[in-house]
Write a protein that holds these residues in place. Structure first.
Motif, PDB file in Angstrom:
ATOM      1  N   PRO A  91      23.105 -33.362 -46.988  1.00 49.17           N
ATOM      2  CA  PRO A  91      21.914 -34.151 -46.657  1.00 49.17           C
ATOM      3  C   PRO A  91      21.337 -34.783 -47.921  1.00 49.17           C
ATOM      4  CG  PRO A  91      21.370 -31.825 -46.695  1.00 49.17           C
ATOM      5  CD  PRO A  91      22.859 -31.913 -46.883  1.00 49.17           C
ATOM      6  N   GLY A  92      20.397 -35.714 -47.720  1.00 46.23           N
ATOM      7  CA  GLY A  92      19.740 -36.336 -48.859  1.00 46.23           C
ATOM      8  C   GLY A  92      19.875 -37.846 -48.836  1.00 46.23           C
ATOM      9  N   ALA A  93      19.636 -38.461 -49.980  1.00 48.99           N
ATOM     10  CA  ALA A  93      19.596 -39.916 -50.085  1.00 48.99           C
ATOM     11  C   ALA A  93      20.994 -40.509 -50.101  1.00 48.99           C
ATOM     12  CB  ALA A  93      18.839 -40.331 -51.338  1.00 48.99           C
ATOM     13  N   ARG A  94      21.138 -41.637 -49.425  1.00 48.28           N
ATOM     14  CA  ARG A  94      22.368 -42.435 -49.460  1.00 48.28           C
ATOM     15  C   ARG A  94      21.995 -43.830 -49.959  1.00 48.28           C
ATOM     16  NH1 ARG A  94      23.394 -37.975 -47.285  1.00 48.28           N
ATOM     17  NH2 ARG A  94      25.057 -37.506 -45.828  1.00 48.28           N
ATOM     18  N   LEU A  95      22.838 -44.407 -50.795  1.00 45.93           N
ATOM     19  CA  LEU A  95      22.597 -45.758 -51.276  1.00 45.93           C
ATOM     20  C   LEU A  95      23.275 -46.758 -50.354  1.00 45.93           C
ATOM     21  CD1 LEU A  95      21.496 -47.749 -53.357  1.00 45.93           C
ATOM     22  CD2 LEU A  95      23.636 -47.469 -54.648  1.00 45.93           C
ATOM     23  N   LEU A  96      22.455 -47.582 -49.700  1.00 44.85           N
ATOM     24  CA  LEU A  96      22.936 -48.628 -48.801  1.00 44.85           C
ATOM     25  C   LEU A  96      22.782 -49.967 -49.499  1.00 44.85           C
ATOM     26  CD1 LEU A  96      23.802 -49.706 -45.968  1.00 44.85           C
ATOM     27  CD2 LEU A  96      21.373 -49.732 -45.387  1.00 44.85           C
ATOM     28  N   GLN A  97      23.868 -50.747 -49.523  1.00 41.17           N
ATOM     29  CA  GLN A  97      23.818 -52.069 -50.143  1.00 41.17           C
ATOM     30  C   GLN A  97      24.265 -53.114 -49.126  1.00 41.17           C
ATOM     31  OE1 GLN A  97      25.034 -52.754 -54.323  1.00 41.17           O
ATOM     32  NE2 GLN A  97      26.503 -54.229 -53.528  1.00 41.17           N
ATOM     33  N   VAL A  98      23.458 -54.171 -49.007  1.00 40.64           N
ATOM     34  CA  VAL A  98      23.748 -55.262 -48.077  1.00 40.64           C
ATOM     35  C   VAL A  98      23.736 -56.566 -48.854  1.00 40.64           C
ATOM     36  CG1 VAL A  98      23.030 -56.481 -45.993  1.00 40.64           C
ATOM     37  CG2 VAL A  98      22.677 -54.004 -46.177  1.00 40.64           C
ATOM     38  N   ALA A  99      24.809 -57.345 -48.727  1.00 36.67           N
ATOM     39  CA  ALA A  99      24.917 -58.634 -49.404  1.00 36.67           C
ATOM     40  C   ALA A  99      25.096 -59.733 -48.368  1.00 36.67           C
ATOM     41  CB  ALA A  99      26.092 -58.640 -50.384  1.00 36.67           C
ATOM     42  N   GLY A 100      24.271 -60.789 -48.461  1.00 38.56           N
ATOM     43  CA  GLY A 100      24.352 -61.920 -47.548  1.00 38.56           C
ATOM     44  C   GLY A 100      23.364 -62.989 -47.941  1.00 38.56           C
ATOM     45  N   ASP A 101      23.629 -64.237 -47.544  1.00 35.68           N
ATOM     46  CA  ASP A 101      22.750 -65.356 -47.912  1.00 35.68           C
ATOM     47  C   ASP A 101      22.595 -65.481 -49.428  1.00 35.68           C
ATOM     48  OD1 ASP A 101      22.179 -66.608 -45.582  1.00 35.68           O
ATOM     49  OD2 ASP A 101      20.282 -65.601 -45.207  1.00 35.68           O
ATOM     50  N   GLN A 150      15.158 -44.253 -37.687  1.00 35.11           N
ATOM     51  CA  GLN A 150      14.326 -44.278 -38.880  1.00 35.11           C
ATOM     52  C   GLN A 150      14.363 -42.958 -39.641  1.00 35.11           C
ATOM     53  OE1 GLN A 150      10.404 -45.488 -37.632  1.00 35.11           O
ATOM     54  NE2 GLN A 150      11.011 -47.617 -37.317  1.00 35.11           N
ATOM     55  N   ASN A 151      14.652 -41.869 -38.937  1.00 32.06           N
ATOM     56  CA  ASN A 151      14.672 -40.548 -39.570  1.00 32.06           C
ATOM     57  C   ASN A 151      15.972 -39.829 -39.197  1.00 32.06           C
ATOM     58  OD1 ASN A 151      13.672 -38.423 -41.087  1.00 32.06           O
ATOM     59  ND2 ASN A 151      12.556 -37.525 -39.363  1.00 32.06           N
ATOM     60  N   PRO A 152      17.118 -40.327 -39.694  1.00 31.67           N
ATOM     61  CA  PRO A 152      18.411 -39.813 -39.233  1.00 31.67           C
ATOM     62  C   PRO A 152      18.710 -38.410 -39.754  1.00 31.67           C
ATOM     63  CG  PRO A 152      18.722 -41.352 -41.049  1.00 31.67           C
ATOM     64  CD  PRO A 152      17.265 -41.389 -40.701  1.00 31.67           C
ATOM     65  N   GLN A 153      19.595 -37.728 -39.025  1.00 33.05           N
ATOM     66  CA  GLN A 153      20.082 -36.425 -39.448  1.00 33.05           C
ATOM     67  C   GLN A 153      21.613 -36.451 -39.436  1.00 33.05           C
ATOM     68  OE1 GLN A 153      18.819 -33.411 -36.678  1.00 33.05           O
ATOM     69  NE2 GLN A 153      19.620 -34.480 -34.888  1.00 33.05           N
ATOM     70  N   LEU A 154      22.212 -35.439 -40.048  1.00 32.56           N
ATOM     71  CA  LEU A 154      23.666 -35.374 -40.119  1.00 32.56           C
ATOM     72  C   LEU A 154      24.278 -35.438 -38.722  1.00 32.56           C
ATOM     73  CD1 LEU A 154      24.159 -32.624 -42.858  1.00 32.56           C
ATOM     74  CD2 LEU A 154      24.431 -35.102 -43.117  1.00 32.56           C
ATOM     75  N   GLY A 155      25.281 -36.269 -38.569  1.00 29.80           N
ATOM     76  CA  GLY A 155      25.918 -36.486 -37.278  1.00 29.80           C
ATOM     77  C   GLY A 155      25.468 -37.750 -36.587  1.00 29.80           C
ATOM     78  N   GLN A 183      27.256 -45.623 -49.986  1.00 33.30           N
ATOM     79  CA  GLN A 183      27.896 -44.762 -50.980  1.00 33.30           C
ATOM     80  C   GLN A 183      29.208 -45.390 -51.473  1.00 33.30           C
ATOM     81  OE1 GLN A 183      25.189 -43.063 -51.486  1.00 33.30           O
ATOM     82  NE2 GLN A 183      26.041 -41.007 -51.435  1.00 33.30           N
ATOM     83  N   GLN A 184      29.175 -46.715 -51.660  1.00 32.86           N
ATOM     84  CA  GLN A 184      30.291 -47.506 -52.190  1.00 32.86           C
ATOM     85  C   GLN A 184      31.485 -47.602 -51.236  1.00 32.86           C
ATOM     86  OE1 GLN A 184      31.078 -45.765 -56.067  1.00 32.86           O
ATOM     87  NE2 GLN A 184      29.439 -46.948 -57.010  1.00 32.86           N
ATOM     88  N   LEU A 188      19.028 -50.259 -50.595  1.00 31.91           N
ATOM     89  CA  LEU A 188      18.055 -49.399 -49.946  1.00 31.91           C
ATOM     90  C   LEU A 188      18.502 -47.946 -50.074  1.00 31.91           C
ATOM     91  CD1 LEU A 188      18.713 -52.046 -47.918  1.00 31.91           C
ATOM     92  CD2 LEU A 188      16.727 -51.132 -46.755  1.00 31.91           C
ATOM     93  N   SER A 189      17.535 -47.070 -50.148  1.00 30.47           N
ATOM     94  CA  SER A 189      17.812 -45.636 -50.136  1.00 30.47           C
ATOM     95  C   SER A 189      17.534 -45.106 -48.737  1.00 30.47           C
ATOM     96  CB  SER A 189      16.941 -44.913 -51.169  1.00 30.47           C
ATOM     97  OG  SER A 189      17.196 -43.522 -51.140  1.00 30.47           O
ATOM     98  N   VAL A 190      18.552 -44.511 -48.112  1.00 32.42           N
ATOM     99  CA  VAL A 190      18.427 -43.967 -46.760  1.00 32.42           C
ATOM    100  C   VAL A 190      18.486 -42.445 -46.856  1.00 32.42           C
ATOM    101  CG1 VAL A 190      19.422 -43.888 -44.451  1.00 32.42           C
ATOM    102  CG2 VAL A 190      19.528 -46.012 -45.781  1.00 32.42           C
ATOM    103  N   GLN A 191      17.446 -41.794 -46.370  1.00 30.46           N
ATOM    104  CA  GLN A 191      17.381 -40.337 -46.379  1.00 30.46           C
ATOM    105  C   GLN A 191      17.993 -39.786 -45.085  1.00 30.46           C
ATOM    106  OE1 GLN A 191      16.331 -38.174 -48.720  1.00 30.46           O
ATOM    107  NE2 GLN A 191      15.733 -39.754 -50.192  1.00 30.46           N
ATOM    108  N   VAL A 192      18.986 -38.922 -45.227  1.00 30.11           N
ATOM    109  CA  VAL A 192      19.608 -38.272 -44.072  1.00 30.11           C
ATOM    110  C   VAL A 192      19.238 -36.795 -44.097  1.00 30.11           C
ATOM    111  CG1 VAL A 192      21.764 -37.754 -42.880  1.00 30.11           C
ATOM    112  CG2 VAL A 192      21.505 -39.937 -44.093  1.00 30.11           C
ATOM    113  N   ARG A 193      18.583 -36.348 -43.032  1.00 28.06           N
ATOM    114  CA  ARG A 193      18.086 -34.978 -42.969  1.00 28.06           C
ATOM    115  C   ARG A 193      19.205 -33.968 -42.727  1.00 28.06           C
ATOM    116  NH1 ARG A 193      15.283 -34.011 -38.514  1.00 28.06           N
ATOM    117  NH2 ARG A 193      15.886 -35.967 -37.491  1.00 28.06           N
TER     118      ARG A 193
END
Length: 313
Positions: free
Chosen positions: A114-124, A61-66, A88-89, A130-135
């Motif tokens: 570090p910072g926000a990553r754009l996660l996109q999920v397509a299905g159904d 839930q609170n990821p960091q680099l690596g 990130q495409q 979603l925006s995923v924050q990586v510390r």
């Protein structure tokens, strides 16, 4: 779909469904009973309910680099197609894990910001963004002095073999639960360390694994089950990796075990977690006896420690 029920001046029930009008008075020849009409209406109403939203859970839930991002996707009925996942495409495969669930594994590395990553999920037939924050994470710096004969830059043939191994994405999942420590020796270098080699800072380098300074000749075991898909030897030109074994754990996850003194397996062997695959040594670009264990997800080196301590489903 929108449905309303009215009565016109003739006392006939009029059903309006997306612009089409049907008069129940015109259906007398079909001898519909009240219960059958109710069943039709109930079926249409249930069909008109909104589709359940695509469910996506990202861990940690609170990821960091690596860290490795695990994306669990719950679908109702995907028509036989796996959900599509991108970060990130960049696209990553999602594999079924049972009960209408799929999982995609996404690597992060110390060389990223570090910072926000754009996660996109397509299905159904739906798309979730979603925006995923990586510390951020602090990685120590280390100086390494390689003696003459150990400071080779390697050959294209060596790196081509290793890169082809890291690029494997086998549909089967071989690992099960937490990964094992591959050697009992003391950990001397952790994941992500930045380095100076013979006084020169390696700009795009980070330590892609964990080093164990065990006794020369001590056993090295498979961290998880998998198929041996790389065996390279110093005598065959593996000047950097030395005697090396690569294990494909499936679904884009792979271990590479370097600097071995002896290799006990061959390419194509299927190994179990904890099975001896070789012995610790100092072949290749090594300053002394140790084992380097690197864990890769879709070709990128990730921190093995969370895989050992928490595990990935």
């Amino acid at each position: 779909m929108v449905m309303t029920v009215n009565r016109d001046n003739c006392g006939l029930s009029t059903e309006i469904i997306t612009g089409r009008i049907l008069r129940w008075g015109q259906l007398k020849a079909n001898k519909l009973t009240a219960s059958s009409i109710g069943g039709i209406v109930a079926g249409l109403l249930s069909f008109a309910l909104p589709v359940q939203a695509l469910q996506v859970v990202v861990t940690p839930q609170n990821p960091q680099l690596g860290d490795t991002l695990s994306v669990i996707i719950q679908v109702d009925g995907n028509g036989g197609e796996n959900p599509k996942v991108s970060l990130q495409q960049k696209n990553y495969p999602a594999f079924p894990i049972g009960n209408g669930r799929f999982r995609a594994l996404l690597p992060t590395t110390p060389l990223e910001k570090p910072g926000a990553r754009l996660l996109q999920v397509a299905g159904d037939g739906q798309v979730q963004k979603l925006s995923v924050q990586v510390r951020s994470r602090n990685f120590p710096t280390q100086s390494i002095w390689l003696p003459p004969g150990k400071d080779s830059e390697g050959t294209d043939a060596e790196f081509d073999r290793v890169d082809a191994f890291k690029a494997l994405v086998t549909p089967e999942k071989f690992w099960d639960g937490k990964l094992l420590r591959p050697n009992s020796g003391e950990i001397t270098t952790i994941y992500g360390v930045r380095r100076y080699y013979n006084g020169v800072f390696a700009q795009d380098y980070y330590h892609r694994g964990v080093d164990y300074a065990g006794a020369y000749g001590s056993p090295v075991v498979a961290p998880a089950a998998g198929r041996v898909s790389l065996v390279g030897r110093e005598s065959q030109g593996f000047k950097i990796h030395g005697n090396v074994v690569g294990i494909d754990h499936g679904q884009g996850v792979a271990s590479i075990l370097m600097h071995l003194s002896r290799i006990e397996v061959k390419e194509g062997d299927v190994v179990k977690a904890g099975q001896v695959i070789g012995t610790l040594g100092s072949t290749g670009a090594s300053t002394g006896p140790h084992l380097h264990w690197g864990l890769y997800v879709h070709g990128q080196s990730v921190d093995p420690v969370p895989w050992r301590l928490q595990g990935v489903e």
